[in-house]
Design a protein around this motif. Structure first.
Motif, PDB file in Angstrom:
ATOM      1  N   PRO A  33      18.730  46.978   6.077  1.00 35.96           N
ATOM      2  CA  PRO A  33      19.037  47.660   7.349  1.00 35.96           C
ATOM      3  C   PRO A  33      17.650  47.259   8.418  1.00 35.96           C
ATOM      4  CG  PRO A  33      18.040  49.009   4.793  1.00 35.96           C
ATOM      5  CD  PRO A  33      18.106  47.578   4.911  1.00 35.96           C
ATOM      6  N   TRP A  34      17.799  48.348   9.304  1.00 40.43           N
ATOM      7  CA  TRP A  34      17.452  47.986  10.419  1.00 40.43           C
ATOM      8  C   TRP A  34      15.773  48.892  10.845  1.00 40.43           C
ATOM      9  CZ3 TRP A  34      15.014  52.024  14.009  1.00 40.43           C
ATOM     10  CH2 TRP A  34      16.239  53.398  13.267  1.00 40.43           C
ATOM     11  N   PHE A  39       9.459  47.435   9.775  1.00 37.08           N
ATOM     12  CA  PHE A  39       8.335  47.886   9.491  1.00 37.08           C
ATOM     13  C   PHE A  39       8.271  46.659   9.081  1.00 37.08           C
ATOM     14  CE2 PHE A  39       6.652  49.024   5.004  1.00 37.08           C
ATOM     15  CZ  PHE A  39       5.480  49.687   5.617  1.00 37.08           C
ATOM     16  N   SER A  40       9.079  45.436   8.665  1.00 40.89           N
ATOM     17  CA  SER A  40       8.423  44.637   7.868  1.00 40.89           C
ATOM     18  C   SER A  40       8.120  44.040   8.569  1.00 40.89           C
ATOM     19  CB  SER A  40       9.689  43.556   6.957  1.00 40.89           C
ATOM     20  OG  SER A  40      10.472  44.449   6.089  1.00 40.89           O
ATOM     21  N   ILE A  41       8.335  43.420   9.813  1.00 34.84           N
ATOM     22  CA  ILE A  41       7.724  43.091  11.060  1.00 34.84           C
ATOM     23  C   ILE A  41       6.341  43.745  11.189  1.00 34.84           C
ATOM     24  CG2 ILE A  41       8.063  42.410  14.009  1.00 34.84           C
ATOM     25  CD1 ILE A  41      10.635  42.651  13.159  1.00 34.84           C
ATOM     26  N   LYS A  79      10.024  47.861  -1.408  1.00 35.94           N
ATOM     27  CA  LYS A  79      10.702  48.982  -2.107  1.00 35.94           C
ATOM     28  C   LYS A  79      11.798  49.816  -1.078  1.00 35.94           C
ATOM     29  CE  LYS A  79       8.787  50.106  -6.212  1.00 35.94           C
ATOM     30  NZ  LYS A  79       9.681  50.216  -7.023  1.00 35.94           N
ATOM     31  N   MET A  80      12.095  49.228  -0.159  1.00 36.87           N
ATOM     32  CA  MET A  80      12.593  49.587   1.318  1.00 36.87           C
ATOM     33  C   MET A  80      14.104  48.636   1.409  1.00 36.87           C
ATOM     34  SD  MET A  80      10.620  50.586   3.939  1.00 36.87           S
ATOM     35  CE  MET A  80      10.925  50.338   4.833  1.00 36.87           C
ATOM     36  N   GLY A  83      17.299  44.984  -4.079  1.00 38.40           N
ATOM     37  CA  GLY A  83      16.946  44.645  -5.331  1.00 38.40           C
ATOM     38  C   GLY A  83      17.401  43.234  -5.246  1.00 38.40           C
ATOM     39  N   ASP A  84      18.875  42.609  -5.368  1.00 40.40           N
ATOM     40  CA  ASP A  84      18.937  41.373  -5.288  1.00 40.40           C
ATOM     41  C   ASP A  84      18.947  40.761  -3.915  1.00 40.40           C
ATOM     42  OD1 ASP A  84      20.698  43.335  -3.417  1.00 40.40           O
ATOM     43  OD2 ASP A  84      22.413  42.125  -3.429  1.00 40.40           O
ATOM     44  N   VAL A  85      18.250  41.029  -2.977  1.00 43.08           N
ATOM     45  CA  VAL A  85      17.755  40.942  -1.808  1.00 43.08           C
ATOM     46  C   VAL A  85      16.258  40.263  -1.712  1.00 43.08           C
ATOM     47  CG1 VAL A  85      16.871  41.019   0.856  1.00 43.08           C
ATOM     48  CG2 VAL A  85      19.510  41.864  -0.200  1.00 43.08           C
TER      49      VAL A  85
END
Length: 128
Positions: A33-34, A39-41, A79-80, A83-85
């Motif tokens: 999700p965007w 958050f990841s960035i 966690k966001m 799981g497969d990704v």
């Protein structure tokens, strides 16, 4: 004894680097999700940024943010995500990290210049 501790830190650092690379790869995945991408960035940028929340020259506390905040950010980012990704991107990150890859000095230089410009802008606002 000191050699064992140094080896543990090297393993921890390699694992952290691998997790950050996994996060970077997952950020490109269409199933993420965007808001997780944003958050990841932020997590990856903070991890590689020379600017810390608590400066490293402050004894003990300076490194605690790197040892606590970055792994926590990685944990919550994963966690966001589906799981497969995460599993898919971990495998890809491991594969890519085992290959010899060229260094991107231009990108690194641009990031350093960007942070220097931000620091100069802040100093100008504070002192002039």
């Amino acid at each position: 004894m000191g050699n064992i501790n140094l080896r543990k830190w090297k393993v921890y650092a390699k694992k952290l680097k691998s997790e950050l690379y996994t996060l970077y790869l997952a950020n490109k995945h269409p199933k993420v999700p965007w808001y997780t991408k944003i958050f990841s960035i932020c997590v990856v940028a903070y991890a590689f940024s020379p600017v810390d929340l608590v400066p490293d020259f402050i004894p003990i506390l300076g490194y605690l943010d790197d040892l606590i905040l970055v792994p926590l950010g990685i944990y919550f980012a994963f966690k966001m995500m589906p799981g497969d990704v995460v599993k898919e991107c971990r495998k890809e990150a491991e594969r890519l990290m085992n290959q010899a890859k060229p260094r991107n000095w231009i990108t690194g230089g641009l990031i350093i210049i960007l942070w220097m410009l931000i620091a100069l802008w802040i100093m100008e606002r504070l002192f002039f």
